[in-house]
Each structure stands twice: as structure tokens, then as C-alpha cells.
Design an enzyme around this catalytic site. Structure first.
Site, PDB file in Angstrom:
ATOM      1  CG  ASP A 118      -2.138   0.970   0.947  1.00 15.94           C
ATOM      2  OD1 ASP A 118      -2.581   1.094  -0.201  1.00 15.94           O
ATOM      3  OD2 ASP A 118      -2.596   1.592   1.916  1.00 15.94           O
ATOM      4  CG  ASP A 156      -4.367  -1.933  -3.742  1.00 16.21           C
ATOM      5  OD1 ASP A 156      -5.304  -2.004  -4.544  1.00 16.21           O
ATOM      6  OD2 ASP A 156      -4.444  -1.326  -2.663  1.00 16.21           O
ATOM      7  CG  ASP A 307     -12.763   2.028   2.239  1.00 16.73           C
ATOM      8  OD1 ASP A 307     -12.592   0.830   2.003  1.00 16.73           O
ATOM      9  OD2 ASP A 307     -13.765   2.656   1.853  1.00 16.73           O
TER      10      ASP A 307
END
Length: 332
Positions: A118, A156, A307
């Protein structure tokens, strides 16, 4: 730059599996009512009786708030992804798959522990290095054993290489880690693996096919789209078809957990993915999609889990009852 913002649900995974294993070993287990599973023919994925939504619904019922209990029940009655945590991957994978097998269902697992995860954002973290990651994946696979599991691999991870968020010096190792993870997981006879491929609002299919090949998608069962995002199912299906055509017809799954009202277009365009208001639950999980390339609609993101620390929400992965209620109220 647009970020999808997967925002892991792994924060509470260890607690969830501990509660699950405790309940399964309880002497009172036989006295507890079975959680209703969805019909296997249309939705073979396992509903966890100890999920955040189930506990929240029970708390509302205990307080006599049947209206809120029913709203949260829309989430609690559906199977959602179990995000395997970093500390006890073997026991968590074993606990979830054993419980699913006992219910004659398939566990939906999410692996989200790639090093440099991330890009230092809300869900930063991941394994310390490549060796630690390989060992972690091996423990997940060992925990699954010969039981049935569908695995969504590293939301991701590929996309953050494509868009430059992850520094270039980590690219070769990451591609190798993903490829080897696919190969290791596919050694388990009951495992299906879908490599994350972003969403219809983030990168084009012609930018993704070669990176996905480098990440081992050819050895996987397919790829996953719209994980933790809000793109409509129609847009996700079109995106997936375009990408599949570049990947020799690979199948895919779509995360429909929160896409009922489509993407959010207000506020800061850099944070449209983060706890957007006015969203709704999407199509319920099912393997009957009416599309030969779409293996399933799945709820990879766990509706009601934040989130990240934005728009009044708690940190990534924490349960947020007010947001869960809003998702349910907004669902047609």
C-alpha cells in the site's frame, strides 16, 4: 493520482478466527443454532458465524433494536472474504477452511501481506522481506491443506507497480513473489487463485496484461476486479472482458460488495475510494453470473469495515457500524 484503496480487513482477522475456533471447540457447540448458509448451487462460499456483521446484528437484537439488526443482517447473511493476518497464517487458514468444510462450503480467503504493501498509505505494512513473505504463503497453503478455498491474491500489488506507487527497485522481487505464491497455492488440490487486477476506474487493460503475466496469472485460475472499489458490475464486467481477451481468455471474479450505487464522484478526487458516502451493497455473492467468463460475484471487501481514517472513519479494517447501516439502507 487515483488510488483504489483496498484497505485491508485483516486487522480483525486474528480475533475473528480465535472466536471461531473457540466456538467450534466449545462444549455448547451443539446447542448453538447453525448459521444459515446460502444455497450451495448458487453461492458455494462459506458464511462465517463470527463475522463482525453477525456480532453486530446479535448486539442490536439483544438491545431490542430489530430494525438495525435486520439492516446489518443483510450483510451478516452473506459470505465475505476472510483476510489472513500476518501473525498466525497457518492456524487462520486451517480454522476458516475447516469450518467451511464442516458446512460443506468453500472458504473465500484474501492474501494481503506483500512487502511494501500500500505504498505507505492507510494499509501500509506487509511482510518484512521476500523470505518472510514466501514463508507466510507456505504456511497459508499448509493451513488450507486439501480443503476447498478460493483465494484472492494481493489486492493492489500489481497495480501499484504499474502506476509507479511502489518504487521500481521492488518490482522484480514483487513479480517473482506473486508468481511463486500462485504456484505454491496451486499445489493444494482444492484451491482456486485469482490475482488482483484493479478496477475499471484505475488503469487500462492494455497496461495490465503483461504485468499480470509476470505476476503468474497464467498459472492461476484467473484474476479479480473491483476489489474494495465501487465500479458498477456492468463496468467491471466490460473491463474484465477486455483484459481477459489479452490474457488468452482467462476467467475472473468481481467484487460486488459495495458497488450498488456505483462510484462516488464528489469531494477530493484523490479520496473517492475512501469511505465514500451514499454507497450501497451490490449483487449478492453467487457463481451464477450469466457470463461464461465471470466465475463469481464475491464480497471480497467486508462491508462495514473502514477503508481508512478518512471521512470520520476509524483506521483501515476496523468495523464501523454506522457505515454498515448506511450501506444496507441505501441498497435497493
Amino acid at each position: 493520482m487515483l488510488r483504489r484503496g483496498t484497505r485491508a480487513a485483516a486487522v480483525g482477522a486474528a480475533m475473528g478466527v480465535a472466536l471461531l475456533l473457540t466456538s467450534c471447540s466449545s462444549s455448547d457447540d451443539d446447542k448453538k443454532p447453525e448459521v444459515a448458509q446460502q444455497p450451495k448451487g448458487t453461492d458455494p462460499f462459506w458464511v462465517n458465524p463470527d463475522g463482525n456483521a453477525s456480532r453486530q446484528a446479535a448486539a442490536y437484537r439483544k438491545r431490542g433494536d430489530d430494525t438495525k439488526a435486520a439492516l446489518i443482517g443483510k450483510i451478516a447473511e452473506q459470505p465475505v472474504g476472510e483476510w489472513i493476518g500476518p501473525e498466525n497464517p497457518e492456524s487462520e487458514a486451517r480454522g476458516f477452511t475447516e469450518a467451511a468444510a464442516k458446512a460443506d462450503r468453500t472458504a473465500l480467503l484474501v492474501l494481503y501481506n506483500i512487502p511494501h504493501r500500500d505504498c505507505g498509505q492507510f494499509s501500509k505494512g506487509g511482510a518484512a522481506d521476500g523470505d518472510a513473505y514466501r514463508a507466510w504463503v507456505d504456511k497459508v497453503a499448509t493451513g488450507i491443506g486439501d480443503r476447498s478455498a478460493t483465494v484472492v491474491l494481493e489486492p493492489d500489488a500489481v497495480l501499484h507497480l504499474v502506476d509507479g506507487c511502489t518504487p521500481a527497485q521492488f518490482a522484480e522481487e514483487r513479480y517473482d513473489l506473486l508468481k511463486k505464491a500462485v504456484e505454491r497455492l496451486k499445489r493444494q488440490p482444492g484451491v482456486k487463485v485469482y490475482v488482483d487486477a484493479g478496477n475499471a476506474g484505475w488503469q487500462r487493460p492494455d497496461a495490465l496484461d503483461e504485468p499480470l503475466r509476470r505476476a503468474g496469472v497464467s498459472s492461476a485460475d484467473g484474476f479479480a476486479v473491483n476489489v474494495s472499489n465501487f465500479q458498477t458490475t456492468a463496468a467491471s464486467r466490460e473491463f474484465g472482458h477486455q483484459l481477459s481477451a489479452k490474457l488468452s481468455g482467462k476467467h475472473f471474479v468481481i467484487d460486488t460488495s459495495r458497488n450498488g450505487n456505483g462510484p462516488y464522484t464528489g469531494g477530493d478526487p484523490r479520496e473517492t475510494w475512501c469511505n465514500p458516502p451514499g454507497r450501497a451493497l451490490g449483487e449478492r455473492p453467487t457463481t451464477r453470473t450469466g457470463d461464461g467468463l465471470v466465475d463469481a460475484y464475491v464480497w471480497v471487501k467486508r462491508p462495514g469495515e473502514s477503508d481508512g481514517a478518512c471521512k470520520g472513519g476509524p483506521k483501515a479494517g476496523e468495523w464501523w457500524a454506522d457505515y454498515a447501516l448506511a450501506l444496507s439502507r441505501n441498497t435497493r
